[in-house]
Design a protein around this motif. Structure first.
Motif, short mmCIF file in Angstrom:
data_model
loop_
_atom_site.label_atom_id
_atom_site.label_comp_id
_atom_site.label_asym_id
_atom_site.label_seq_id
_atom_site.Cartn_x
_atom_site.Cartn_y
_atom_site.Cartn_z
N ALA A 107 0.82 -1.21 0.00
CA ALA A 107 0.00 0.00 0.00
C ALA A 107 0.86 1.26 0.00
O ALA A 107 0.51 2.26 -0.64
CB ALA A 107 -0.93 -0.01 1.21
N GLN A 108 2.01 1.23 0.69
CA GLN A 108 2.91 2.39 0.68
C GLN A 108 3.43 2.64 -0.73
O GLN A 108 3.58 3.79 -1.16
CB GLN A 108 4.08 2.18 1.64
N HIS A 109 3.74 1.56 -1.45
CA HIS A 109 4.21 1.70 -2.83
C HIS A 109 3.12 2.30 -3.70
O HIS A 109 3.35 3.21 -4.51
CB HIS A 109 4.66 0.35 -3.37
N VAL A 110 1.89 1.77 -3.56
CA VAL A 110 0.76 2.32 -4.32
C VAL A 110 0.57 3.79 -4.00
O VAL A 110 0.31 4.62 -4.88
CB VAL A 110 -0.52 1.53 -4.02
N ARG A 111 0.72 4.13 -2.74
CA ARG A 111 0.56 5.52 -2.30
C ARG A 111 1.56 6.43 -3.00
O ARG A 111 1.20 7.52 -3.47
CB ARG A 111 0.77 5.53 -0.79
N VAL A 112 2.81 6.00 -3.09
CA VAL A 112 3.84 6.79 -3.77
C VAL A 112 3.50 6.94 -5.25
O VAL A 112 3.60 8.03 -5.82
CB VAL A 112 5.23 6.14 -3.59
N VAL A 113 3.09 5.84 -5.89
CA VAL A 113 2.75 5.89 -7.31
C VAL A 113 1.60 6.86 -7.54
O VAL A 113 1.60 7.64 -8.50
CB VAL A 113 2.40 4.48 -7.82
N CYS A 114 0.58 6.85 -6.66
CA CYS A 114 -0.55 7.76 -6.81
C CYS A 114 -0.12 9.22 -6.71
O CYS A 114 -0.57 10.07 -7.49
CB CYS A 114 -1.62 7.44 -5.78
N MET A 115 0.76 9.52 -5.76
CA MET A 115 1.25 10.89 -5.64
C MET A 115 2.06 11.30 -6.86
O MET A 115 1.99 12.45 -7.32
CB MET A 115 2.06 11.05 -4.35
N GLU A 116 2.84 10.36 -7.40
CA GLU A 116 3.62 10.66 -8.61
C GLU A 116 2.69 10.96 -9.78
O GLU A 116 2.97 11.85 -10.60
CB GLU A 116 4.55 9.50 -8.95
N ARG A 117 1.58 10.22 -9.87
CA ARG A 117 0.62 10.47 -10.93
C ARG A 117 0.04 11.88 -10.82
O ARG A 117 -0.10 12.60 -11.83
CB ARG A 117 -0.51 9.44 -10.88
N LEU A 118 -0.31 12.29 -9.61
CA LEU A 118 -0.85 13.63 -9.41
C LEU A 118 0.21 14.69 -9.70
O LEU A 118 -0.10 15.77 -10.24
CB LEU A 118 -1.38 13.78 -7.99
N THR A 119 1.46 14.41 -9.35
CA THR A 119 2.55 15.34 -9.65
C THR A 119 2.70 15.51 -11.16
O THR A 119 2.85 16.64 -11.66
CB THR A 119 3.87 14.83 -9.04
N GLU A 120 2.66 14.41 -11.88
CA GLU A 120 2.75 14.47 -13.35
C GLU A 120 1.60 15.29 -13.93
O GLU A 120 1.78 16.09 -14.86
CB GLU A 120 2.73 13.05 -13.93
N ALA A 121 0.39 15.11 -13.37
CA ALA A 121 -0.77 15.85 -13.86
C ALA A 121 -0.61 17.35 -13.60
O ALA A 121 -0.96 18.18 -14.45
CB ALA A 121 -2.05 15.33 -13.19
#
Length: 232
Positions: free
Chosen positions: A67-81
């Motif tokens: 879940a921590q990994h998924v959390r990081v990926v989700c934040m990276e997606r929002l950063t890219e957006a």
């Protein structure tokens, strides 16, 4: 989930299989956490990913780490957006573009579900700081152009996404339409009118550290949920 950069040689053999399994796990974990919530078991996540429990545990000790990994990926997606939206020539349209993409993106669906459950980690903190920087840069333009209230901050946007991603009963297409409707109603409240000065908001804007305190599980001496468990 992020793909490998084009310049990176394609992995082979076991490495390629491991990376494929990891991508499946990240997608399955995101979907399962979004649909079921934190109580979903790692057995169910592995089943959705189509991999065995042995493959799961070779990559992650338990649900917390996944879940921590998924959390990081989700934040990276929002950063890219946020960075992509900043390419708009108009500051207000850049903000609207980011918020529209964020409220409809799967990356924001976990915000209301696992906030306050997991502690911060160095990887989470680094991803959070990148997101903070990207949103701050996005907000600076409409502020300087005089079209965004000066008292709207980066943490406000993230917490707005939590509210706008609340579960709504109905068909997925209609739910998406309603979320965008309420987003635009919210954005109008953030916009400065040229003719009249808007009244000050009744309470202070949260800062990024307050957002951390809301999002990260605070130390209390107890063990993390599901640390190494196979049932969650």
């Amino acid at each position: 989930m992020p793909a490998s950069p084009a310049s990176t040689p394609a992995p082979r053999g076991r490495r390629r299989e491991a990376e494929r399994n990891d991508r499946r796990l990240l997608v399955a974990a995101h979907e399962a956490l979004s649909e079921v919530g934190w109580t979903v078991s790692v057995t169910e996540i592995a089943r959705r990913a189509g991999i065995g429990m042995g493959s799961f545990y070779r990559r992650y000790p338990g649900k917390v780490q996944l879940a921590q990994h998924v959390r990081v990926v989700c934040m990276e997606r929002l950063t890219e957006a946020a960075r992509a939206a900043a390419e708009e020539r108009d500051g207000w349209q850049a903000l609207v573009r980011f918020m529209c993409e964020a409220v409809t993106a799967p990356a924001s669906s976990l915000l209301p579900l696992i906030g306050g459950i997991l502690p911060g980690t160095p990887a989470v903190d680094e991803a959070s700081e990148r997101l903070h920087t990207a949103i701050d840069a996005l907000l600076e333009r409409p502020r300087s152009e005089g079209v965004l209230r000066q008292d709207v901050g980066a943490a406000d946007l993230v917490l707005l996404l939590v509210h706008l991603r609340a579960r709504i009963p109905g068909l997925p297409e209609r739910i998406g339409q309603l979320r965008l409707r309420y987003l635009h109603m919210t954005l109008e409240g953030m916009r400065c009118g040229s003719a009249t000065e808007r009244a000050a908001l009744p309470q202070p804007s949260p800062d990024w550290q307050e957002l951390h305190r809301l999002w990260d599980k605070q130390p209390a001496g107890q063990a993390l949920p599901d640390e190494g468990s196979d049932e969650g």
